[in-house]
Structure formats: structure tokens, C-alpha cells
Design a protein around this motif. Structure first.
Motif, PDB file in Angstrom:
ATOM      1  N   LYS A   1      -3.339   2.151  -0.032  1.00 18.23           N
ATOM      2  CA  LYS A   1      -4.031   0.580  -0.112  1.00 18.23           C
ATOM      3  C   LYS A   1      -4.458   0.380  -1.414  1.00 18.23           C
ATOM      4  O   LYS A   1      -5.046   1.139  -2.173  1.00 18.23           O
ATOM      5  CB  LYS A   1      -5.019   0.650   1.081  1.00 18.23           C
ATOM      6  CG  LYS A   1      -4.801  -0.527   2.117  1.00 18.23           C
ATOM      7  CD  LYS A   1      -5.838  -0.481   2.983  1.00 18.23           C
ATOM      8  CE  LYS A   1      -5.695  -1.832   3.794  1.00 18.23           C
ATOM      9  NZ  LYS A   1      -6.259  -1.764   5.037  1.00 18.23           N
ATOM     10  N   SER A   2      -3.991  -0.921  -1.817  1.00 18.36           N
ATOM     11  CA  SER A   2      -4.616  -1.213  -3.174  1.00 18.36           C
ATOM     12  C   SER A   2      -5.213  -2.664  -2.891  1.00 18.36           C
ATOM     13  O   SER A   2      -5.072  -3.375  -2.112  1.00 18.36           O
ATOM     14  CB  SER A   2      -3.374  -1.173  -4.166  1.00 18.36           C
ATOM     15  OG  SER A   2      -3.505  -2.313  -5.049  1.00 18.36           O
ATOM     16  N   ALA A   3      -6.408  -2.931  -3.977  1.00 19.69           N
ATOM     17  CA  ALA A   3      -6.871  -4.419  -3.990  1.00 19.69           C
ATOM     18  C   ALA A   3      -5.932  -5.270  -4.379  1.00 19.69           C
ATOM     19  O   ALA A   3      -6.418  -6.613  -3.960  1.00 19.69           O
ATOM     20  CB  ALA A   3      -8.269  -4.091  -4.939  1.00 19.69           C
ATOM     21  N   THR A   4      -4.863  -5.007  -4.659  1.00 20.58           N
ATOM     22  CA  THR A   4      -4.170  -6.100  -5.128  1.00 20.58           C
ATOM     23  C   THR A   4      -2.897  -6.264  -4.052  1.00 20.58           C
ATOM     24  O   THR A   4      -1.993  -7.192  -4.207  1.00 20.58           O
ATOM     25  CB  THR A   4      -3.146  -5.904  -6.479  1.00 20.58           C
ATOM     26  OG1 THR A   4      -2.787  -4.601  -6.375  1.00 20.58           O
ATOM     27  CG2 THR A   4      -4.238  -5.938  -7.583  1.00 20.58           C
ATOM     28  N   ASP A   5      -3.011  -5.647  -2.825  1.00 18.89           N
ATOM     29  CA  ASP A   5      -2.020  -5.679  -1.972  1.00 18.89           C
ATOM     30  C   ASP A   5      -2.080  -7.200  -1.358  1.00 18.89           C
ATOM     31  O   ASP A   5      -3.141  -7.759  -1.110  1.00 18.89           O
ATOM     32  CB  ASP A   5      -2.275  -4.757  -0.678  1.00 18.89           C
ATOM     33  CG  ASP A   5      -1.843  -3.420  -1.197  1.00 18.89           C
ATOM     34  OD1 ASP A   5      -0.948  -3.020  -1.998  1.00 18.89           O
ATOM     35  OD2 ASP A   5      -2.356  -2.360  -0.290  1.00 18.89           O
TER      36      ASP A   5
ATOM     37  N   ARG B   1      -5.762 -11.283   6.944  1.00 14.48           N
ATOM     38  CA  ARG B   1      -7.162 -11.367   6.223  1.00 14.48           C
ATOM     39  C   ARG B   1      -7.767 -10.110   6.678  1.00 14.48           C
ATOM     40  O   ARG B   1      -8.774  -9.364   5.724  1.00 14.48           O
ATOM     41  CB  ARG B   1      -8.005 -12.580   6.481  1.00 14.48           C
ATOM     42  CG  ARG B   1      -9.145 -12.713   5.551  1.00 14.48           C
ATOM     43  CD  ARG B   1      -8.914 -12.640   4.261  1.00 14.48           C
ATOM     44  NE  ARG B   1     -10.175 -12.583   3.188  1.00 14.48           N
ATOM     45  CZ  ARG B   1     -10.716 -13.540   2.455  1.00 14.48           C
ATOM     46  NH1 ARG B   1     -10.294 -14.734   2.482  1.00 14.48           N
ATOM     47  NH2 ARG B   1     -11.815 -13.238   1.639  1.00 14.48           N
TER      48      ARG B   1
ATOM     49  N   THR C   1      -6.249  -7.375   3.945  1.00 10.63           N
ATOM     50  CA  THR C   1      -6.523  -7.332   2.562  1.00 10.63           C
ATOM     51  C   THR C   1      -7.060  -8.486   2.273  1.00 10.63           C
ATOM     52  O   THR C   1      -6.933  -9.579   3.038  1.00 10.63           O
ATOM     53  CB  THR C   1      -5.312  -7.173   1.870  1.00 10.63           C
ATOM     54  OG1 THR C   1      -5.109  -7.972   0.639  1.00 10.63           O
ATOM     55  CG2 THR C   1      -4.001  -7.645   2.771  1.00 10.63           C
ATOM     56  N   PRO C   2      -7.904  -8.539   1.280  1.00  8.12           N
ATOM     57  CA  PRO C   2      -8.568 -10.120   0.707  1.00  8.12           C
ATOM     58  C   PRO C   2      -7.584 -11.023   0.187  1.00  8.12           C
ATOM     59  O   PRO C   2      -7.843 -12.077  -0.148  1.00  8.12           O
ATOM     60  CB  PRO C   2      -9.531  -9.651  -0.263  1.00  8.12           C
ATOM     61  CG  PRO C   2      -9.284  -8.253  -0.607  1.00  8.12           C
ATOM     62  CD  PRO C   2      -8.392  -7.499   0.617  1.00  8.12           C
ATOM     63  N   ASN C   3      -6.247 -10.664   0.097  1.00  8.58           N
ATOM     64  CA  ASN C   3      -5.266 -11.413  -0.742  1.00  8.58           C
ATOM     65  C   ASN C   3      -4.244 -11.998   0.100  1.00  8.58           C
ATOM     66  O   ASN C   3      -3.217 -11.181   0.803  1.00  8.58           O
ATOM     67  CB  ASN C   3      -4.697 -10.715  -1.707  1.00  8.58           C
ATOM     68  CG  ASN C   3      -5.688 -10.036  -2.773  1.00  8.58           C
ATOM     69  OD1 ASN C   3      -6.211 -10.759  -3.307  1.00  8.58           O
ATOM     70  ND2 ASN C   3      -5.251  -8.873  -3.113  1.00  8.58           N
TER      71      ASN C   3
ATOM     72  N   THR D   1      -6.273 -17.126   0.925  1.00  5.73           N
ATOM     73  CA  THR D   1      -6.427 -17.214  -0.486  1.00  5.73           C
ATOM     74  C   THR D   1      -5.523 -17.869  -1.417  1.00  5.73           C
ATOM     75  O   THR D   1      -6.034 -18.424  -2.589  1.00  5.73           O
ATOM     76  CB  THR D   1      -6.876 -15.848  -0.932  1.00  5.73           C
ATOM     77  OG1 THR D   1      -5.907 -14.919  -0.661  1.00  5.73           O
ATOM     78  CG2 THR D   1      -8.045 -15.241  -0.485  1.00  5.73           C
TER      79      THR D   1
ATOM     80  N   ARG E   1       2.642  -6.736   0.478  1.00  9.22           N
ATOM     81  CA  ARG E   1       2.426  -5.307   1.104  1.00  9.22           C
ATOM     82  C   ARG E   1       3.001  -5.597   2.595  1.00  9.22           C
ATOM     83  O   ARG E   1       3.502  -4.611   3.222  1.00  9.22           O
ATOM     84  CB  ARG E   1       1.314  -4.707   0.812  1.00  9.22           C
ATOM     85  CG  ARG E   1       0.785  -3.633   1.653  1.00  9.22           C
ATOM     86  CD  ARG E   1       1.440  -2.126   1.357  1.00  9.22           C
ATOM     87  NE  ARG E   1       1.234  -1.213   2.216  1.00  9.22           N
ATOM     88  CZ  ARG E   1       0.247  -0.209   2.369  1.00  9.22           C
ATOM     89  NH1 ARG E   1      -0.562  -0.320   1.469  1.00  9.22           N
ATOM     90  NH2 ARG E   1       0.105   0.588   3.134  1.00  9.22           N
TER      91      ARG E   1
END
Ligand code: AMP
Length: 253
Positions: free
Chosen positions: A3-7, A29, A32-34, A72, A125
Motif C-alpha cells: 500500500k502506498s500513500a499515492t494509491d 475513500r 485510500t485518501p486519493n 478528492t 490501484r
């Protein structure tokens, strides 16, 4: 894949958002935050120009709703942004020619073609697809698996009105009496057997049946007996408005 913050979690839609879409956005959501939501009425998946012309549109309302559910980024591309002068046209294969695909020739080829274009642009992702369009979900999942596309396809449960009608952007085209007649679909699905479902559907004169079948979830072909994970799928028209719905079948039914 870690998992990555940019997913990115991606929810493709054709707009006129309702609570069914919003539940997919909330699901995204939570991953992921994106969260990217696309709003694009894809001409390639409409075989009927009248259906395309009458498709409800409400971009301003959609933006507010999508944001409130946690989107977002809302992307409402033009035709030329999605389809440059040359682009890859995909085929949904044999399953794309049955059920929805039999009544709407080319529909799933157009759907898969736009999903491919949107995926290439958004590079998510995760992508969330509603179980409301069960055949679409099957076709997208199979395509991603066979093409080795590194996107996780996540199903979202069907959101219904309190009286059982599956939410759909097309429901706004139903007159009050059509809306009432449309309840026959969820009632039929809840009956639990194909015979009873057909009887219930045929009892509503305002409803024109296209198909009511039990499908095997691994092949999307007709299952004569309910099998693990099988669904009853129903489609038809009320006053020219196409409606579809499905429900899991219990194996003991
Ligand atoms: P559409 O805007 O109709 O192309 O739908 C966009 C996404 O929302 C698709 O993945 C649909 O399956 C999903 N969707 C539409 N209606 C519902 C519903 N009532 N419940 C859950 N998902 C839905």
C-alpha cells in the motif's frame, strides 16, 4: 503490491449521481485518501441514440455529491480527452454478446473501451464497480485478470430505495405509476426461484421482460440449478426505460 500513500481508488460513473454511486465513493475513500471519480457519458456504449440523448446530466449537483462522499478529484472529461484521434477498441468477447449485450449490441465493447481509456489516464490501484451491473463487473474483472492489468477490481453492493427498487440514474425517467410498477423487479428477485420470479414479472402489465435467468458467477452462463455464488439477473422495460437488477440465489432455494 504494498500500500502506498499515492494509491488511487477510482470510481468511474456516467453522472446523475445517486446513493448507489456515493456508496462506491465511500468504499473507495475507506481504501485510500486519493479518490478519483470520473463523470463521462460514454457514447460508445449506447446503441440507442434516444437513450443517450435522454441520459440525465447534472454536473454541478454531481460535483457537490461526490465531494460530500469523499471524492478528492472529480474528472469530467470531454469526448476528445477520452478518445484521441486513434485509440484502442476492445472487445468484450462472447460474454459481451449475451444478456445485456444481446439487447444492446456493442454495449460491452464500448464499456470496456472506455474503462481502458479511463484506467490509462487515472492509473488507479483500485477501481470500484457496482454489483448493480453484474455482467459489467464480470467482464471488467475477467479482462483485468487476463490482460494482467495491476488494478484491483472491487465490487460494491447494490444500493436500493427503501421500497426495494435498485437505484439507477434512469429512475428519474419513471413516472410515478412506472416507479410503482418497477417494484415488480425486486419482488420477483426476492421470490427465490426462477419460476416464481417469471410469474411475478409477468403479472405486471407495464413491465416488458427482456430476460430473467440464474447465472453461474464463474462463467456468466445460465445455471439450471443455483450454484455457490449464483445470481438471478433480470432486465426489462417500463414505459421505454430499461431497468436491470440482480440478487444472489441461495443454493438451497
Ligand atoms: P453508471 O453511472 O450507471 O455507469 O454507474 C457507475 C457505477 O455505479 C457502476 O459501477 C454501477 O454498477 C454503479 N451503480 C449504479 N447503480 C448502483 C446501485 N444502485 N448500487 C450500487 N452501485 C451502483
Amino acid at each position: 503490491m504494498s500500500k502506498s500513500a499515492t494509491d488511487i481508488a477510482f470510481v468511474p460513473t456516467m453522472g446523475a449521481l445517486h446513493d448507489g454511486h456515493l456508496s462506491l465513493i465511500r468504499q473507495a475513500r475507506a481504501l485510500t485518501p486519493n479518490v478519483v471519480v470520473s463523470i463521462f457519458v460514454n457514447p460508445l456504449q449506447f446503441d440507442n441514440p434516444d437513450d443517450l440523448a435522454k441520459y440525465p446530466r447534472d454536473l454541478e449537483g454531481d460535483i457537490a455529491k461526490a465531494e460530500s462522499a469523499g471524492a478528492t478529484r472529480i474528472w469530467a472529461p470531454t469526448y476528445d480527452e477520452v478518445y484521441p484521434t486513434t485509440f484502442e477498441k476492445l472487445s468484450a468477447g462472447d460474454v459481451g454478446k449475451t444478456f445485456e449485450g444481446a439487447s444492446r449490441p456493442g454495449h460491452f465493447d464500448g464499456m470496456l473501451t472506455v474503462v481502458n481509456q479511463l484506467f490509462k489516464a487515472v492509473q488507479p490501484r483500485y477501481a470500484i464497480f457496482g454489483e448493480k451491473d453484474f455482467q459489467q463487473l464480470f467482464i471488467v474483472r475477467n479482462w483485468v485478470r487476463h490482460a494482467g492489468i495491476p488494478i484491483e477490481i472491487i465490487p460494491g453492493p447494490i444500493v436500493r430505495e427503501s421500497d426495494g427498487l435498485a437505484m439507477s440514474s434512469r429512475n428519474v425517467r419513471l413516472r410515478p405509476e412506472d416507479r410503482l410498477a418497477a417494484l415488480v423487479i425486486s419482488r420477483a428477485l426476492r421470490s427465490g426461484t426462477k419460476e416464481q420470479a417469471l410469474e411475478i414479472l409477468q403479472s405486471e402489465p407495464a413491465f416488458t421482460l427482456d430476460y430473467a435467468q440464474i447465472v453461474d458467477p464463474s462463467t456468466f452462463t445460465i445455471a439450471n440449478e443455483p450454484v455457490e455464488g449464483s445470481r438471478m439477473i433480470v432486465a426489462g422495460w417500463i414505459n421505454g426505460v430499461r431497468l436491470l437488477d440482480n440478487m444472489p440465489m441461495s443454493v438451497s432455494a
